[in-house]
Enzyme design. Sequence first.
Site, PDB file in Angstrom:
ATOM      1  N   SER A  95       0.793  -1.235   0.000  1.00  0.00           N
ATOM      2  CA  SER A  95       0.000   0.000   0.000  1.00  0.00           C
ATOM      3  C   SER A  95       0.819   1.277   0.000  1.00  0.00           C
ATOM      4  CB  SER A  95      -0.953   0.006   1.203  1.00  0.00           C
ATOM      5  OG  SER A  95      -2.036  -0.857   0.974  1.00  0.00           O
ATOM      6  N   LYS A 149       0.203   3.877  -2.621  1.00  0.00           N
ATOM      7  CA  LYS A 149      -0.766   4.977  -2.500  1.00  0.00           C
ATOM      8  C   LYS A 149      -0.097   6.337  -2.296  1.00  0.00           C
ATOM      9  CE  LYS A 149      -4.403   1.916  -0.707  1.00  0.00           C
ATOM     10  NZ  LYS A 149      -3.880   0.699  -0.113  1.00  0.00           N
ATOM     11  N   SER A 190      -5.966   3.492   4.501  1.00  0.00           N
ATOM     12  CA  SER A 190      -5.329   2.736   3.414  1.00  0.00           C
ATOM     13  C   SER A 190      -6.361   2.053   2.531  1.00  0.00           C
ATOM     14  CB  SER A 190      -4.347   1.701   3.982  1.00  0.00           C
ATOM     15  OG  SER A 190      -3.494   1.201   2.980  1.00  0.00           O
TER      16      SER A 190
END
Length: 386
Positions: A63, A66, A123
Amino acid sequence: MLKRISISVFISIFVLSLFVPRAIVHAAELDLAPNAKSAVLMDADTGTVIYEKNSHEKLPPASITKVMTMLLVMEAIEQKKLKMTDSVTVSENASSKGGSQIFLEPGESMTVHDLLKGVAIGSANDASVALAEHIGGTEENFVAMMNKRAVALGLKDTKFQNPNGLPVADHYSSAYDIALLSRELLKHPEITKYTSLYQDYLRQDSKKPFWLVNTNKLVRFYQGLDGLKTGFTTEARFCLTATAKRDNFRVISVVLGEPDSKMRNQEISKMLDYAFSQYTNYTFYKKGDLIAKVGVDKGNPEEILIRAHHSMSILMKKGEDPKQYKKVVQFKELKAPIKQGETIGTIDFTNKEGKVVTHLEITSSRDIEEASLWKSIQKVFTDVFK
């Protein structure tokens, strides 16, 4: 009597790019993250690497992907292509993403502000795709934008296949690239208003309020830490790009492939502790400070103001005298036309031995066209009769 008067017209050009110097400390000399597959500790202002370990190894970022998604959101806002108050309609594709999510439903509308909270705090994979589709038109087009931006930033160890970091083949980055990417995101300081929140709510006034708790627990427990992004998949293991600021000194710390979240947090904290105990910085220019005024031959305008696009400092060992460092500003002989992104000068910061410790390239933040003959006459000559 005729009198010649030069008429000056000004615009601001910003120092945009930084040539990063070599690392100060290497893993062989000091292992601050023995359990991580790779790690980087970087001074956010100068990009100087304080510590590194396998920093260019290509690994799944999970993640942490991101961070690029958030960067493109913030840049779209800066470019007036997007507003925090804009409403985003959620697609079937966005709502179908698994893993961490805020359980968006097809057809649901949510503001950019709330979706960004979902990404930065929770997230959320579904929120990441919703923002990606809104900005790029399609998820695939947004991924192409991500990769184009990665190339522009010089991220040589990075390739994206989606905007959220869910496991997929040929999706990778490195600790060094992630540090550079994080540094770029931090040029939009308002992002830390999101990444620093430990908890918040979405849909608070609805029948389905959603409680967000930050996946980065260090924002609550480490002094000065206000971001940025965690990551976990079975393949990537536990990852984190963190940033903390004390006084005017901001540091970025990245670990990839940690065995568990406890060790991830411990080693990030150890790296940050090392930076704050051993180093500090000295600011030469604050954001917006005037660096120089230079002329442009046949330019429209004929003179430009060079300003700092962001804070510019040097990294020093604690106890060092900042007076031993000197700055040398040099410009080319500028002649229009000048293209956006063209290098127009340099700034070198040198120590008492004359060694360059930081090298900055000054690039034009806009095109400067060649003045027409009539404009040249208007700007250079004014007839005054006395």
